[in-house]
Design a protein around this motif. Structure first.
Motif, PDB file in Angstrom:
ATOM      1  N   ARG A   6       0.838  -1.209   0.000  1.00  0.00           N
ATOM      2  CA  ARG A   6       0.000   0.000   0.000  1.00  0.00           C
ATOM      3  C   ARG A   6       0.863   1.246   0.000  1.00  0.00           C
ATOM      4  O   ARG A   6       2.036   1.223   0.400  1.00  0.00           O
ATOM      5  CB  ARG A   6      -0.971  -0.004   1.182  1.00  0.00           C
ATOM      6  CG  ARG A   6      -0.513  -0.231   2.618  1.00  0.00           C
ATOM      7  CD  ARG A   6       0.749   0.209   3.063  1.00  0.00           C
ATOM      8  NE  ARG A   6       0.926   0.190   4.503  1.00  0.00           N
ATOM      9  CZ  ARG A   6       1.687   1.061   5.155  1.00  0.00           C
ATOM     10  NH1 ARG A   6       2.366   1.967   4.501  1.00  0.00           N
ATOM     11  NH2 ARG A   6       1.839   0.982   6.452  1.00  0.00           N
ATOM     12  N   ALA A   8       0.444   4.952   1.650  1.00  0.00           N
ATOM     13  CA  ALA A   8      -0.450   5.502   2.679  1.00  0.00           C
ATOM     14  C   ALA A   8      -0.041   6.919   3.074  1.00  0.00           C
ATOM     15  O   ALA A   8       0.331   7.168   4.218  1.00  0.00           O
ATOM     16  CB  ALA A   8      -0.431   4.571   3.889  1.00  0.00           C
ATOM     17  N   PRO A   9      -0.119   7.843   2.137  1.00  0.00           N
ATOM     18  CA  PRO A   9       0.339   9.213   2.480  1.00  0.00           C
ATOM     19  C   PRO A   9      -0.629   9.944   3.410  1.00  0.00           C
ATOM     20  O   PRO A   9      -1.829   9.693   3.373  1.00  0.00           O
ATOM     21  CB  PRO A   9       0.377   9.907   1.115  1.00  0.00           C
ATOM     22  CG  PRO A   9      -0.632   9.180   0.295  1.00  0.00           C
ATOM     23  CD  PRO A   9      -0.622   7.766   0.758  1.00  0.00           C
ATOM     24  N   SER A  10      -0.093  10.821   4.230  1.00  0.00           N
ATOM     25  CA  SER A  10      -0.922  11.738   5.012  1.00  0.00           C
ATOM     26  C   SER A  10      -1.060  13.006   4.177  1.00  0.00           C
ATOM     27  O   SER A  10      -0.044  13.547   3.737  1.00  0.00           O
ATOM     28  CB  SER A  10      -0.245  12.084   6.334  1.00  0.00           C
ATOM     29  OG  SER A  10       0.099  10.897   6.997  1.00  0.00           O
ATOM     30  N   GLU A  42      -4.167   8.761   4.830  1.00  0.00           N
ATOM     31  CA  GLU A  42      -4.158   8.752   6.298  1.00  0.00           C
ATOM     32  C   GLU A  42      -4.451  10.164   6.816  1.00  0.00           C
ATOM     33  O   GLU A  42      -3.542  10.948   7.067  1.00  0.00           O
ATOM     34  CB  GLU A  42      -2.810   8.220   6.784  1.00  0.00           C
ATOM     35  CG  GLU A  42      -2.539   6.848   6.171  1.00  0.00           C
ATOM     36  CD  GLU A  42      -1.599   5.981   6.961  1.00  0.00           C
ATOM     37  OE1 GLU A  42      -0.591   6.489   7.458  1.00  0.00           O
ATOM     38  OE2 GLU A  42      -1.879   4.768   7.079  1.00  0.00           O
ATOM     39  N   TYR A 181      -2.553   8.026  14.891  1.00  0.00           N
ATOM     40  CA  TYR A 181      -1.937   7.563  13.645  1.00  0.00           C
ATOM     41  C   TYR A 181      -1.475   6.104  13.720  1.00  0.00           C
ATOM     42  O   TYR A 181      -1.833   5.269  12.884  1.00  0.00           O
ATOM     43  CB  TYR A 181      -0.768   8.509  13.310  1.00  0.00           C
ATOM     44  CG  TYR A 181       0.261   7.885  12.433  1.00  0.00           C
ATOM     45  CD1 TYR A 181       0.000   7.665  11.096  1.00  0.00           C
ATOM     46  CD2 TYR A 181       1.484   7.457  12.960  1.00  0.00           C
ATOM     47  CE1 TYR A 181       0.922   7.049  10.292  1.00  0.00           C
ATOM     48  CE2 TYR A 181       2.411   6.837  12.166  1.00  0.00           C
ATOM     49  CZ  TYR A 181       2.128   6.628  10.830  1.00  0.00           C
ATOM     50  OH  TYR A 181       3.040   5.993  10.044  1.00  0.00           O
ATOM     51  N   VAL A 185      -3.000   2.958  11.380  1.00  0.00           N
ATOM     52  CA  VAL A 185      -2.119   2.254  10.428  1.00  0.00           C
ATOM     53  C   VAL A 185      -2.236   0.750  10.628  1.00  0.00           C
ATOM     54  O   VAL A 185      -2.406  -0.020   9.680  1.00  0.00           O
ATOM     55  CB  VAL A 185      -0.642   2.680  10.644  1.00  0.00           C
ATOM     56  CG1 VAL A 185       0.309   1.756   9.897  1.00  0.00           C
ATOM     57  CG2 VAL A 185      -0.429   4.107  10.190  1.00  0.00           C
ATOM     58  N   HIS A 203       9.875   6.177   9.809  1.00  0.00           N
ATOM     59  CA  HIS A 203       8.858   5.394  10.516  1.00  0.00           C
ATOM     60  C   HIS A 203       9.440   4.229  11.330  1.00  0.00           C
ATOM     61  O   HIS A 203       8.681   3.489  11.961  1.00  0.00           O
ATOM     62  CB  HIS A 203       7.817   4.863   9.530  1.00  0.00           C
ATOM     63  CG  HIS A 203       6.939   5.955   8.988  1.00  0.00           C
ATOM     64  ND1 HIS A 203       6.021   6.609   9.763  1.00  0.00           N
ATOM     65  CD2 HIS A 203       6.873   6.533   7.765  1.00  0.00           C
ATOM     66  CE1 HIS A 203       5.412   7.542   9.039  1.00  0.00           C
ATOM     67  NE2 HIS A 203       5.915   7.521   7.824  1.00  0.00           N
ATOM     68  N   LYS A 240       7.988  17.778   2.912  1.00  0.00           N
ATOM     69  CA  LYS A 240       6.752  18.218   2.266  1.00  0.00           C
ATOM     70  C   LYS A 240       6.609  19.730   2.281  1.00  0.00           C
ATOM     71  O   LYS A 240       5.873  20.308   1.509  1.00  0.00           O
ATOM     72  CB  LYS A 240       5.555  17.653   3.023  1.00  0.00           C
ATOM     73  CG  LYS A 240       5.260  16.221   2.731  1.00  0.00           C
ATOM     74  CD  LYS A 240       3.997  15.809   3.454  1.00  0.00           C
ATOM     75  CE  LYS A 240       3.824  14.308   3.326  1.00  0.00           C
ATOM     76  NZ  LYS A 240       2.789  13.782   4.179  1.00  0.00           N
TER      77      LYS A 240
HETATM   78  N1  GLU Z   1       1.067   8.302   6.569  1.00  0.00           N
HETATM   79  C1  GLU Z   1       2.474   8.120   6.685  1.00  0.00           C
HETATM   80  C2  GLU Z   1       3.207   9.222   5.964  1.00  0.00           C
HETATM   81  O1  GLU Z   1       2.630   9.939   5.169  1.00  0.00           O
HETATM   82  C3  GLU Z   1       2.931   6.781   6.154  1.00  0.00           C
HETATM   83  C4  GLU Z   1       2.625   5.683   7.085  1.00  0.00           C
HETATM   84  C5  GLU Z   1       3.068   4.318   6.650  1.00  0.00           C
HETATM   85  O2  GLU Z   1       3.443   4.135   5.482  1.00  0.00           O
HETATM   86  O3  GLU Z   1       3.005   3.417   7.482  1.00  0.00           O
HETATM   87  O4  GLU Z   1       4.381   9.379   6.195  1.00  0.00           O
END
Ligand code: GLU
Length: 469
Positions: A6, A8-10, A42, A181, A185, A203, A240
Motif C-alpha cells: 500500500r 499511505a500518504p498523510s 491517512e 496515527y 495504520v 517510521h 513536504k
Molecule cells: N502516513 C504516513 C506518511 O505519510 C505513512 C505511514 C506508513 O506508510 O506506514 O508518512
C-alpha cells in the motif's frame, strides 16, 4: 501468499520525491509479484490534513501512471471501525482509559524519573480498575506488556531490536475521540491484509509501537522495509514543506513522467550499472534486496540527463501535442509562424525539458521582450546601432530568403565593420529574440522569415532610440 502493498500518504503537504519513491517501490513490488497495490489516505490528523493535498496525491499518481487496485480509502471514513476495536481492547484489558491531564502526567513522570533513573513511566490509571463515571475527559492507552523486547527484521537493515524499557504505554485514542496515527495504520494494514510495508526510514521508531498493537489484536506482523532518506545537495532531508520537491511542479516545468519514475527508481535502488529502465523492465527487475542502506542525494543534473534522454525518444505526435497545449494555455497563435514540427527539431537536442523547448519555440510567434539590463549592461556598444542598420539595409536586398543568403550578408557586415562573428550574432540574436542563448542565428532568421525579421530589427532600433542608449 498474495503480495499486498500500500501507499499511505498523510495529506498534509504536496507529494515530494521521497513520498513518490515509496509509492513507486510499493507499486513495483506488487506488480512484479502479481500482487495488489492499495492507495490509502491517512487523514485522521484533521488539523493538518487538507483536501487540496488529497487531490494533489491523486493527480500526481495519475500523471505518473502509478495505478492502484483498491482505494483511495480514507481513514476519516473508518472511525467507527477503529473505535469498535478500541472498545474490545478496553474490555479485554489490552487498553485502558487514562484520566490524567497532560500537566498531571508530566509532573508525575518528572518526579518518578528523578527518583527512578529515567525508567519509563506509566500512570496510575494503568492499574486503576474503578470506573470513573463522570464526564472527565480521557485518552485510551495501550497496555504494553512489561519485559518484552520488540524485534523485527527490516529488509534493508536486518534485525532491529527495541529494548523492553524504551516504550511507555502510549495513546491510541485522543481525548477528542479520534484514534491516533499508529493505531489506524495497524488496523488498516490488518483489514487490508497488507503483507509488505514499504515506507520511509522516519517510521522505524513507530514500528515497535505498531507491533505492540499488532500483538494486542493478534494480527500478523507484515514484512517491513524502511527506505533511506533523500537529501538535497547540501545534505538536508527533503520535506513536504519544501515546494521545490512537489512532483507536479516538475510536470509544469516540462519533465516527462517516465523520466521522473526512472530517476526516482534509481535514487536508492540499483541493478548493476543499468541506468535506463522501461516500465516493463522496472516491473520485471525491481526487488527489495537491491535497495540502498545509505541516504540518497537528489541532483537535478541527473534528472535533466534522464529527461533529455526520454525527450529524444518522444514521438513527433506527442511532442507537437505538448507544444500545442503549451501555446494554447498562453494564448499564443502558432498559425502565424513556422510549423511546430519544423521548429522543435532544431531545438530539442539542446534542451532538458519540454518547457525549455516551448520557450525557445515561443520566439517565433511573439515579439521579443527586451530586458534593459541585459541589453545595456552586457552587449550594447558603439557598433550595435551600426550593425542593426546595416543588417536591415542588407536584408532588403535579399530576394530568396535562404540560410545561404543570410550567411552571406552576415559575413559581409562582419568584414565591413571588422568585427567578429560573435558580436554580430549576439546583436542580431538579441534584436530578434531578446535572449542571450538560442540555436544558431542563421537558423532562427531563416525560420522566422524576412517579414518578421525586418519588423523585429526595426523595433530594436526604435527601442535603442527611445531609451537614449
Ligand atoms: N502516513 C504516513 C506518511 O505519510 C505513512 C505511514 C506508513 O506508510 O506506514 O508518512
Amino acid at each position: 501468499m498474495k503480495i499486498i502493498t500500500r501507499f499511505a500518504p498523510s495529506p498534509t503537504g504536496y507529494l515530494h520525491i521521497g513520498n513518490i519513491r515509496t509509492a513507486l517501490y510499493s507499486w513495483l513490488f506488487a506488480r512484479k509479484n502479481n500482487g495488489k497495490f492499495i492507495l490509502r489516505i491517512e487523514n485522521t490528523d484533521f488539523k493538518r490534513s487538507n483536501n487540496i493535498f488529497i487531490k494533489n496525491i491523486i493527480k500526481t499518481l495519475k500523471w505518473l501512471k502509478i495505478d492502484w487496485d483498491e482505494g483511495p480509502y480514507l481513514q476519516s471514513e473508518k472511525l467507527n471501525r477503529y473505535n469498535n476495536i478500541i472498545n474490545i481492547m478496553l474490555n479485554n484489558g489490552n487498553a485502558y482509559k487514562c484520566y490524567c491531564s497532560k500537566e498531571e502526567f508530566k509532573k508525575n513522570k518528572f518526579q518518578q524519573n528523578i527518583t527512578k533513573n529515567n525508567i519509563k513511566y506509566n500512570c496510575k490509571c494503568r492499574n486503576n480498575k474503578t470506573i470513573i463515571s463522570n464526564n472527565k475527559p480521557y485518552t485510551v492507552k495501550l497496555h504494553i506488556p512489561k519485559n518484552k523486547n520488540i524485534t523485527f527484521i527490516d529488509t534493508i537493515r536486518g534485525k532491529i531490536t527495541f529494548k523492553k524499557n524504551i516504550l511507555e504505554d502510549f495513546i491510541i485514542k485522543r481525548s477528542n475521540g479520534i484514534p491516533t496515527y499508529n493505531f489506524c495504520v495497524v488496523i488498516d494494514d490488518w483489514d487490508m491484509k497488507i503483507t509488505h510495508v514499504i515506507r520511509g526510514e522516519e517510521h522505524i521508531n513507530n514500528t515497535p509501537k505498531q507491533i505492540h498493537i499488532i500483538n494486542a489484536i493478534k494480527a500478523l506482523i507484515p514484512s517491513y522495509t524502511h527506505v533511506s532518506v533523500i537529501t538535497d545537495t547540501l545534505g538536508k532531508k527533503i520535506s513536504k514543506r519544501d515546494n521545490n520537491f512537489d512532483i507536479l511542479k516538475y510536470k509544469e516545468d516540462g519533465y516527462l513522467p517516465h523520466a521522473i519514475l526512472n530517476y526516482i527508481l534509481r535514487l536508492g535502488w540499483s541493478y548493476g550499472n543499468k541506468e535506463i529502465f522501461s516500465l516493463e523492465e522496472m516491473k520485471k527487475l525491481f526487488n527489495l534486496k537491491n535497495l540502498n542502506k545509505s541516504s540518497s542525494i537528489f541532483t537535478i543534473k541527473k534528472l535533466n540527463w534522464l529527461n533529455r534522454y526520454y525527450l529524444n525518444k518522444l514521438s513527433e505526435k506527442d511532442m507537437i501535442n505538448y507544444l500545442k497545449k503549451f501555446f494554447d494555455k498562453k494564448d499564443i497563435n502558432v498559425n502565424n509562424g513556422p510549423k511546430l514540427k519544423d521548429l522543435y527539431k532544431i531545438f530539442y537536442k539542446r534542451c532538458n525539458t519540454l518547457s525549455e523547448i516551448s520557450n525557445l519555440c515561443k520566439i517565433f510567434y511573439t515579439n521579443p521582450n527586451y530586458n534593459k539590463n541585459l541589453v545595456i549592461k552586457k552587449y550594447l556598444n558603439n557598433n550595435t546601432k551600426i550593425i542593426l542598420h546595416l543588417f536591415l539595409k542588407n536584408i532588403n536586398t535579399i530576394k530568396i530568403w535562404s540560410i545561404k543568403n543570410i550567411d552571406y550578408i552576415l559575413k559581409k557586415i562582419l568584414f565591413k565593420l571588422n568585427i567578429n562573428f560573435k558580436e554580430i550574432a549576439m546583436t542580431i540574436r538579441l534584436a530578434i529574440t531578446g535572449r542571450e542563448n538560442t540555436p544558431p542565428i542563421n537558423n532562427i532568421l531563416y525560420l522566422i522569415g524576412k517579414k518578421k525579421t525586418t519588423h523585429h530589427i526595426k523595433n530594436a532600433i526604435n527601442f535603442i532610440k527611445f531609451n537614449n542608449f
